[in-house]
Design a protein around this motif. Structure first.
Motif, mmCIF file in Angstrom:
data_model
loop_
_atom_site.group_PDB
_atom_site.id
_atom_site.type_symbol
_atom_site.label_atom_id
_atom_site.label_comp_id
_atom_site.label_asym_id
_atom_site.label_seq_id
_atom_site.Cartn_x
_atom_site.Cartn_y
_atom_site.Cartn_z
ATOM 1 N N UNK A 254 0.831 -1.200 0.001
ATOM 2 C CA UNK A 254 -0.047 0.037 -0.186
ATOM 3 C C UNK A 254 0.801 1.242 0.036
ATOM 4 N N UNK B 125 -0.409 4.998 -0.504
ATOM 5 C CA UNK B 125 -1.711 5.340 -1.161
ATOM 6 C C UNK B 125 -2.707 5.716 -0.653
ATOM 7 N N UNK B 126 -3.072 5.121 0.657
ATOM 8 C CA UNK B 126 -4.136 5.057 1.172
ATOM 9 C C UNK B 126 -4.268 6.679 2.160
ATOM 10 N N UNK C 186 -16.921 5.897 6.844
ATOM 11 C CA UNK C 186 -17.144 4.569 7.448
ATOM 12 C C UNK C 186 -16.761 3.568 6.685
ATOM 13 N N UNK D 139 -12.748 4.836 4.165
ATOM 14 C CA UNK D 139 -12.521 4.105 5.593
ATOM 15 C C UNK D 139 -11.435 3.900 6.427
ATOM 16 N N UNK D 140 -11.397 3.323 7.492
ATOM 17 C CA UNK D 140 -10.175 3.308 8.415
ATOM 18 C C UNK D 140 -9.254 2.434 8.002
ATOM 19 N N UNK D 141 -8.238 2.384 8.346
ATOM 20 C CA UNK D 141 -7.035 1.263 8.217
ATOM 21 C C UNK D 141 -6.094 1.288 9.342
ATOM 22 N N UNK D 142 -5.502 0.228 9.573
ATOM 23 C CA UNK D 142 -4.635 0.125 10.746
ATOM 24 C C UNK D 142 -3.727 1.260 10.838
ATOM 25 N N UNK D 143 -3.043 1.669 9.759
ATOM 26 C CA UNK D 143 -1.819 2.656 10.012
ATOM 27 C C UNK D 143 -2.258 4.017 10.032
ATOM 28 N N UNK D 144 -3.723 4.232 9.816
ATOM 29 C CA UNK D 144 -3.963 5.737 9.940
ATOM 30 C C UNK D 144 -3.954 6.045 11.273
ATOM 31 N N UNK D 145 -3.283 7.380 11.705
ATOM 32 C CA UNK D 145 -3.245 7.603 13.223
ATOM 33 C C UNK D 145 -4.015 8.558 13.549
ATOM 34 N N UNK D 146 -4.747 9.434 12.805
ATOM 35 C CA UNK D 146 -5.516 10.344 13.463
ATOM 36 C C UNK D 146 -7.218 9.865 13.461
#
Lengths: 330, 529
Positions: free
Chosen positions: A167, A170-171, A257, A323-330
């Protein structure tokens, strides 16, 4: 024991009652004719199907109550097929029920468990087989085999590695940059503030060079909703307010979401609603979630105008879209 | 001997000379199957699977599993000139250019819905009658596997047209993958060959939909049927029916004709639906683009309860050490369904553990005679139903003039309150029915005829019920609850005491029953009259 409880007894299978066709040759002949009639009906169904396929044009529509406007070709094919198949089935079952023997047969069941002797023999065989292989006596073989089998599982997993790229970033990124113009979707026309009246909504995308192709991947991240309110209707802090322009505010259209397009805007309440899971966002409060399963507001795109008066991005989105993903921090 | 008999003899001889199967064939051709309408439910699944294979093969001849962008030039005017994927364009061509193509598409989709309804209702029949008990636990687990795969297969199938609705479904599936802790974004990128939507997923899910999963289905269905065959079918209780026999009709000719005929009936009904009932009119949705969606987006019914669960989830997301966990997606999308399907698969083992019953069972239970099991089933169904309702909350809200918030709050509370309520009500109902059975056996049937006695008293005449009926109502076993010790001889708590205590409690609940009527009681009552 004299007062032992006596249970109700099984009276056994009731006496067989013959059908009319079993005893009355006339009834049997009638049943035979009925079965044959069903098979003939089936053949007629096939005729309807063949006729519709070859001779009914595909653009004939006619009205049938309940069904509405119906295509004759399609209906002929389908009904012909339905009649052909159903009547074969009905005929076969009618045949079985009226003319084939209907006396119930009793078969015996046996417990699945084998004789104790056989079971012991079976266990012995397994044990003897295991002993002959001597796996228990040769721990070195056992361990190395285990390690080899375990390691061999790596190869299929590794070989699937080229299913996709990693990834990377890109996200977290989109095509929006400082100064990117907002253009209408569809149409790709740049927008001036005066193109939007108070209360209006527009779907926009970042401007691309003429002839350049916009991929679905980009649309999936870049889609932006522009909404114009009266500036005094906003309930924003100073920073967020500075991201709007004369009452025009821009949000990511991709739901925070599960990534559907947040497509429903209610002008009266100034709410945005996602039709997939009904997350509801309040436009006046920076798309704060006021109902539904989404846990985050829609990311906001800071906007302003460029020298020619067209709406442009001041900066990229304030946070990753979608949507959310593990590495997003905020 | 007629010529026909000679040919039959020759064929049998030919087969036996080469396989020695005469004995096996003789035994199996006259195999006895019990008769009951509810035993047709599994057959419906099997036949709709065959219909799916046939109609699906037809569709593959024209469908183009590619996301290559093309400009539509077919005969459906509203979409002419639009850019779309080759997958969507070829599905439009099947619907409008291929003769019978739309019929086949609709038959395929209807058969898929019937397949899933069949599986669920068949599962309910097996569950509520206790047909999953020893020796049929393996077949139950295979059945749960087929249900799970069926949901996945159906979802992939309606995603293939690549229309706006199906693309939205795929987007949601991608968000669930992406929400997995640690590996989520990697798995999503591997699945889609990069960022969403990419150009890879249609050809990939096509392979899974038409090759991988149907292959697994074929294997599992084969084992499922072989076990039914080998273990012989269960039967309902009744006069002359015991744990040791099977009462019914022989395979040849009666069941061959009935089952073969039923295949044609199922196919005929599916064709009828395909002919008159429009399903998934993809040309109305338009091609997929991630920036658009249509209001009232609904999945197929068997996905609806999962969607409803996702919709009602509270908005919880946590960030720890800079890493995000989306509980609002993980709990309804993976954790709860995971728990439900695991519990479903393990149910036969849980029940036999709780009752301590390790014997073979071939006679089915009447649901009322297993009140706790029936109540648990009602509870699970209620839960699923509330979820399913919430999956259509937008449609229900607009149809019945409610707000979406009212619907959502009804579901959020209902999904917690209603299942236990269903449990209690169902259990009470079962026990009431048992009591009614008992009264019927002891006091006979109410005839509705009133008689005035010489002393002026009015009484209703009761007629004794038949011996067959009395047997049916009393033939079931009533097991005593387990009484596992939690103290040893010296009064000291044994290891595993808590486990035994829990097991005793569950087993007591399982054994709740109204004592069934006995002959002794009947005689005693007769003495009084």
């Amino acid at each position: 024991m004299s007062n032992e409880i006596e249970l109700i007894k099984d009276p056994g299978l009731p006496a067989h009652v013959h059908r009319r066709a079993d005893t009355d040759p006339k009834a049997a002949a009638r049943a035979e004719r009925q079965v044959a009639t069903l098979f003939i009906l089936s053949a007629l169904g096939t005729v309807v199907l063949v006729y519709s396929y070859l001779f009914v044009d595909e653009d004939i529509f006619f009205f049938i109550p309940v069904l509405g406007n119906t295509n004759a070709h399609q209906l002929g094919l389908g009904m012909g097929m339905a009649i052909a198949l159903f009547c074969i089935g009905a005929g076969l079952i009618h045949w079985a029920k009226t003319l084939m023997p209907d006396e119930e047969v009793i078969a015996q069941r046996h417990e699945f468990k084998s004789e104790d002797e056989d079971r012991e023999d079976f266990v012995k065989t397994v044990k003897a087989g295991a002993a002959a292989a001597g796996l228990g006596r040769r721990p070195l073989i056992k361990r190395t085999l285990g390690a080899a089998l375990g390691l061999s599982a790596i190869s299929p997993v590794l070989l699937l590695g080229d299913l996709g790229p990693l990834p990377g970033n890109q996200l977290k990124t989109t095509s929006w940059k400082k100064g990117t113009r907002l253009v209408t979707d569809p149409g790709d026309r740049p927008l001036r503030p005066q193109d939007l009246e108070v209360g209006a909504v527009a779907q926009t995308l970042p401007e691309i060079a003429p002839g350049e192709h916009r991929s679905l991947n980009d649309i999936g991240k870049d889609a932006v909703l522009l909404i114009r309110l009266r500036p005094e209707e906003f309930n924003l802090d100073a920073e967020r307010l500075s991201w709007t322009y004369e009452g025009i505010i821009a949000f990511s259209k991709i739901c925070s979401h599960m990534g559907c397009a947040v497509a429903l805007y209610e002008q009266q309440t100034k709410h945005l609603l996602c039709p997939c899971h009904q997350s509801t966002f309040d436009v006046t409060r920076a798309a704060k979630v006021i109902f539904g399963p989404s846990a985050r507001p829609l990311p906001q795109l800071p906007i302003t105008i460029d020298a020619e008066g067209y709406l442009v991005a001041q900066a990229p989105f304030n946070e990753p879209v979608g949507p959310s993903f593990w590495e997003r921090s905020t | 001997m007629t010529a026909r008999e000679r040919i039959a003899g020759n064929v049998a001889g030919y087969v036996d000379d080469r396989t020695g199967a005469a004995k096996w064939m003789k035994k199996n051709l006259t195999k006895v199957f019990p008769d009951h309408w509810s035993f047709l439910l599994g057959e419906i699944c099997l036949y709709s699977f065959v219909i799916l294979l046939l109609s699906g093969t037809f569709l593959t001849f024209w469908y183009d599993p590619s996301m290559r962008e093309v400009v539509y030039e077919g005969s459906y005017e509203p979409l002419q000139g639009l850019e779309m994927s080759a997958a969507y364009a070829s599905t439009l061509d099947i619907s409008f250019e291929v003769r019978g193509g739309l019929l086949m598409r609709q038959i395929h989709h209807w058969a898929a819905l019937i397949f899933m309804v069949g599986i669920v209702v068949h599962l309910m029949r097996v569950y509520f009658t206790g047909a999953f008990r020893k020796p049929r636990e393996t077949n139950w687990v295979i059945g749960v596997g087929l249900l799970t795969l069926g949901i996945v297969e159906g979802f992939l199938g309606y995603s293939l047209p690549d229309d706006l609705l199906s693309g939205t479904g795929i987007r949601i599936a991608e968000a669930i993958i992406q929400a997995l802790p640690v590996v989520g974004s990697y798995l999503a990128f591997f699945t889609f060959g990069g960022a969403f939507p990419g150009v890879a997923f249609i050809p990939r899910i096509y392979t899974v939909h038409i090759l991988l999963l149907p292959g697994i289905f074929l294997a599992l269905i084969t084992v499922h049927l072989m076990l039914v065959w080998y273990q012989k079918h269960t039967q309902f209780p009744g006069p002359g029916r015991t744990e040791k026999n099977v009462v019914g009709y022989p395979l040849m000719p009666v069941y061959m004709a009935k089952a073969g005929g039923f295949f044609f009936i199922v196919f005929g009904v599916t064709a009828f639906l395909g002919a008159v009932a429009s399903i998934n009119p993809i040309w109305l949705y338009g091609p997929y683009t991630p920036g658009q969606v249509s209001a009232g987006s609904q999945p197929d019914w068997y996905m609806g309860w999962l969607d409803g669960l996702v919709r009602m989830a509270p908005p919880i997301e946590t960030v720890t050490f800079g890493y995000t966990i989306s509980w609002n997606i993980l709990i309804p999308g993976l954790i709860l369904p995971g728990i439900m399907f695991t519990a479903l698969a393990l149910y036969p083992f849980i029940e036999s553990w709780a009752t301590g019953d390790k014997r073979e069972h071939h006679l089915l239970d009447r649901p009322r005679n297993a009140p706790t099991r029936t109540a648990i089933g009602a509870m699970a169904l209620t839960f699923t139903l509330v979820c399913l309702l919430n999956g259509g909350n937008d449609i229900i809200a607009t149809t019945f003039d409610l707000t979406i918030n009212q619907m959502m709050w009804f579901s959020r509370i209902g999904v917690i309150v209603l299942p236990p309520l269903a449990y209690v009500i169902t259990k009470r109902l079962c026990l009431s029915l048992q009591r009614a059975d008992r009264d019927l056996v002891l006091h006979g049937r109410e005839t509705g005829r009133l008689v005035r006695m010489p002393n002026g008293e009015f009484t209703e005449i009761h007629e004794p019920i038949s011996a067959e009926k009395a047997w049916l109502l009393t033939s079931h076993e009533q097991l005593a609850p387990l009484e596992l010790p939690d103290l040893d001889g010296g009064g000291v708590r044994r290891p595993g005491a808590i486990k035994n205590k829990i097991r005793n409690r569950i087993s007591r609940s399982m054994a709740t029953a109204v004592p069934k009527a006995t002959q002794s009681e009947r005689k005693e009552l007769e003495g009084h009259h």
